[in-house]
Write an enzyme that holds these catalytic residues in place. Structure first.
Site, PDB file in Angstrom:
ATOM      1  N   GLU A 356       0.760  -1.147   0.043  1.00 14.55           N
ATOM      2  CA  GLU A 356      -0.011   0.149   0.152  1.00 14.55           C
ATOM      3  C   GLU A 356       0.879   1.283  -0.110  1.00 14.55           C
ATOM      4  OE1 GLU A 356      -2.869  -0.266   3.246  1.00 14.55           O
ATOM      5  OE2 GLU A 356      -3.377  -2.392   2.657  1.00 14.55           O
ATOM      6  N   HIS A 379      -7.741   1.162   2.237  1.00 13.45           N
ATOM      7  CA  HIS A 379      -7.527   0.597   3.617  1.00 13.45           C
ATOM      8  C   HIS A 379      -8.259   1.839   4.382  1.00 13.45           C
ATOM      9  CE1 HIS A 379      -4.626  -1.415   6.365  1.00 13.45           C
ATOM     10  NE2 HIS A 379      -5.867  -1.285   7.008  1.00 13.45           N
TER      11      HIS A 379
END
Ligand SMILES: NC(=O)c1ccc[n+]([C@@H]2O[C@H](COP(=O)([O-])OP(=O)(O)OC[C@H]3O[C@@H](n4cnc5c(N)ncnc54)[C@H](O)[C@@H]3O)[C@@H](O)[C@H]2O)c1
Ligand SMILES: O=C(O)CC[C@@H](O)C(=O)O
Length: 496
Positions: A356, A379
């Protein structure tokens, strides 16, 4: 760190007795505060009294002068207008305003305010750092606060000689090398359920959104395409939701899904009490084969890494859906993309990814982009104002209690200990290697010095022991110094 009874006492508008004006200085100071809780001293400067002198007096009281209040030179002011105000801190074993807290990844203001009210020094940054940046920053940091992106490796901790504790302002703690932290005597705290409800609500929303292909319909209309279809769109009532990992989040999702009329089954490696009519199944494969929707709520571990790959996707019902709001590496995304392209999997909602971006502004690519009925979120499972404020409060409270009292309750990698301290004693905290003979050596120090111990607790795990002793103030420093010298000692602190 806490107030000591023997800190300098000041009284309402009384002169402070440690001030002794020099021959050519006439300096008086007094406080407006009561004797039990002095908060500030006002300084009134007469000719020749210098700012340095104010500062020294402030330092003697563990205080700080707000220099913007200081008017240098000029005629003596009227007594009603102080030249400077010195804010007093309680006398502590380590001045609170020297405790440095580094908060990364946009940690909630609730936490920042709590650290501020402790008078800790705070530095914040919106994103995660590179490992090299972290190593540099950690050199003089006492408390590190992170969320899910900042990886804290054993290597980074090596440079962090002053690091007392780490706070993960989230649920997951897989981003920290917990064992390395334990071996260095650094407890790691998290917020085990402050964002549970937020994740559960997101998942329930995604179950409906996938069943009705909401993401695609919305994107089409944004592009100007009117596509009114019923084919492939379903109610969720009566469908089966399979939950992998029936902990805080999984069980909450189960409760909410049942309220919407779903059948709920779950698989967990631990025996769990089913909520409502939820029921456990014996294997992951059984769960996958029985579910219309599968949602993952396991922590990242060796056992859960790629726990859903090509083989497991084959076990899922044709036309079923997968939701992952746990950790990115739990799912093999290339295999999922294949399953979606082949139409075996009718849709997926993915909140977490194996890699990420460190910051919001960074770009992002995944093999799932552009596939039909795939909801991608960055997220955000725990990203609600309610959850972030609650997490801020919970983790900051744990960190402050550890710094001030040595409490380790809730630490995920440390022996747990919490007990009240009697204000008449000093507290020594000693993290040591858990090897035979440590307590014998500690007790021999105590008996040699003829020390009166008021409380002594030692808790251990397989690597370390955590010893907390409350003892007479008169000998505490000697005991602390002797404990520090023991070859088994990892970290030793004294609190008063
Ligand atoms: N997307 C987000 O923003 C977000 C937010 C919060 C948490 N999370 C992730 O969700 C995870 C779960 O959170 P939680 O609060 O429910 O944790 P939890 O510890 O309460 O529950 C995890 C459950 O998984 C079970 N489990 C562990 N290994 C398993 C395995 N191999 N097979 C089956 N079950 C297994 C455990 O026994 C436990 O019951 C966290 O670890 C975190 O990584 C993500
Ligand atoms: O907010 C975050 O960064 C992480 C949220 C979630 O993954 C958690 O572990 O709590």
């Amino acid at each position: 760190m806490q107030e000591a009874d023997d800190r300098p006492r000041t009284g309402g508008r009384e002169d402070i007795d440690i001030i002794r004006p020099g021959d050519n200085e006439h300096l008086t100071a007094f406080t407006d505060c009561n004797v039990r809780a002095p908060k500030s001293i006002n300084f009134y400067r007469f000719p020749y009294a210098s700012f340095t002198r104010f500062r020294n007096i402030a330092a003697a009281h563990r205080g700080t002068i707000d220099s913007s209040w200081v008017k240098m030179g000029g005629p003596a002011p009227a007594v009603s207008a102080p030249d400077a105000t010195c804010t007093l801190l309680p006398l502590t074993s380590f001045p609170k305003n020297k405790i440095k807290v580094l908060l990364l990844e946009n940690i909630s203001n609730t936490a920042v305010e709590m650290f501020e009210s402790e008078r800790f020094q705070i530095e914040t940054a919106p994103g995660a750092l590179t490992e090299a940046e972290l190593v540099e920053k950690l050199r003089d940091v006492h408390v590190l606060g992170i969320r899910s992106k900042m990886h804290v490796s054993a290597e980074a901790m090596k440079a962090a000689r002053r690091l007392l504790a780490i706070g993960c302002f989230c649920i997951g703690t897989n981003q920290v090398d917990l064992e390395a932290a334990n071996l260095r005597g650094v407890p790691v705290f998290n917020a085990p359920f402050s964002n549970t409800r937020s994740v559960a609500e997101l998942v329930i929303g995604e179950v409906i959104a996938l069943a009705r292909q909401l993401g695609d319909r919305s994107a089409e209309l944004h592009r100007g395409t009117w596509k009114k279809v019923a084919k492939g769109c379903f109610e969720i009532r009566g469908k089966t939701l399979g939950i992998v990992g029936y902990g805080h989040i999984g069980s909450q999702v189960g409760v909410l899904a049942e309220m919407l009329g779903m059948q709920v089954k779950f698989f967990d490696i631990a025996t769990k009490m089913p909520m409502g009519n939820n029921s456990a199944v014996a294997t992951l494969e059984e769960l996958l084969a029985a579910s219309d929707f599968v949602t993952l709520h396991v922590p990242l571990s060796d056992a859960t890494t790629r726990m859903i790959g090509a083989g497991q996707l084959q076990h899922m019902r044709k036309g079923s859906y997968l939701i992952n709001a746990s950790r990115g590496s739990v799912v093999d995304l290339a295999a999922l993309a294949d399953g979606l392209r082949e139409g075996r999997i009718a849709g997926a909602a993915v909140d977490v990814y194996p890699t990420e971006p460190e910051k919001n502004s960074n770009g992002f690519t995944t093999e799932l982009q552009g596939l039909a009925n795939v909801i991608l979120t960055p997220h955000i499972g725990g990203s609600t104002e309610e959850a972030q404020a609650a997490i801020g409060r919970e983790v900051a409270t744990s960190l402050i209690k550890y710094v001030n009292r040595g409490t380790t309750t809730g630490a995920v990698n440390f022996p747990q200990l919490e007990f009240p301290q009697d204000s008449k004693s000093h507290r020594i905290l000693n993290v040591h290697q858990n090897v035979p003979g440590v307590l014998r050596n500690v007790n021999s120090i105590i008996s040699d010095l003829d020390v009166n111990i008021k409380a002594q607790v030692n808790v251990t795990d397989s690597n370390i022991g955590y010893l907390v002793m409350d003892l007479d103030k008169a000998v505490s420093h000697e005991v602390e110094a002797a404990l520090r010298e023991l070859p088994t000692s990892i970290k030793t602190r004294i609190l008063y």
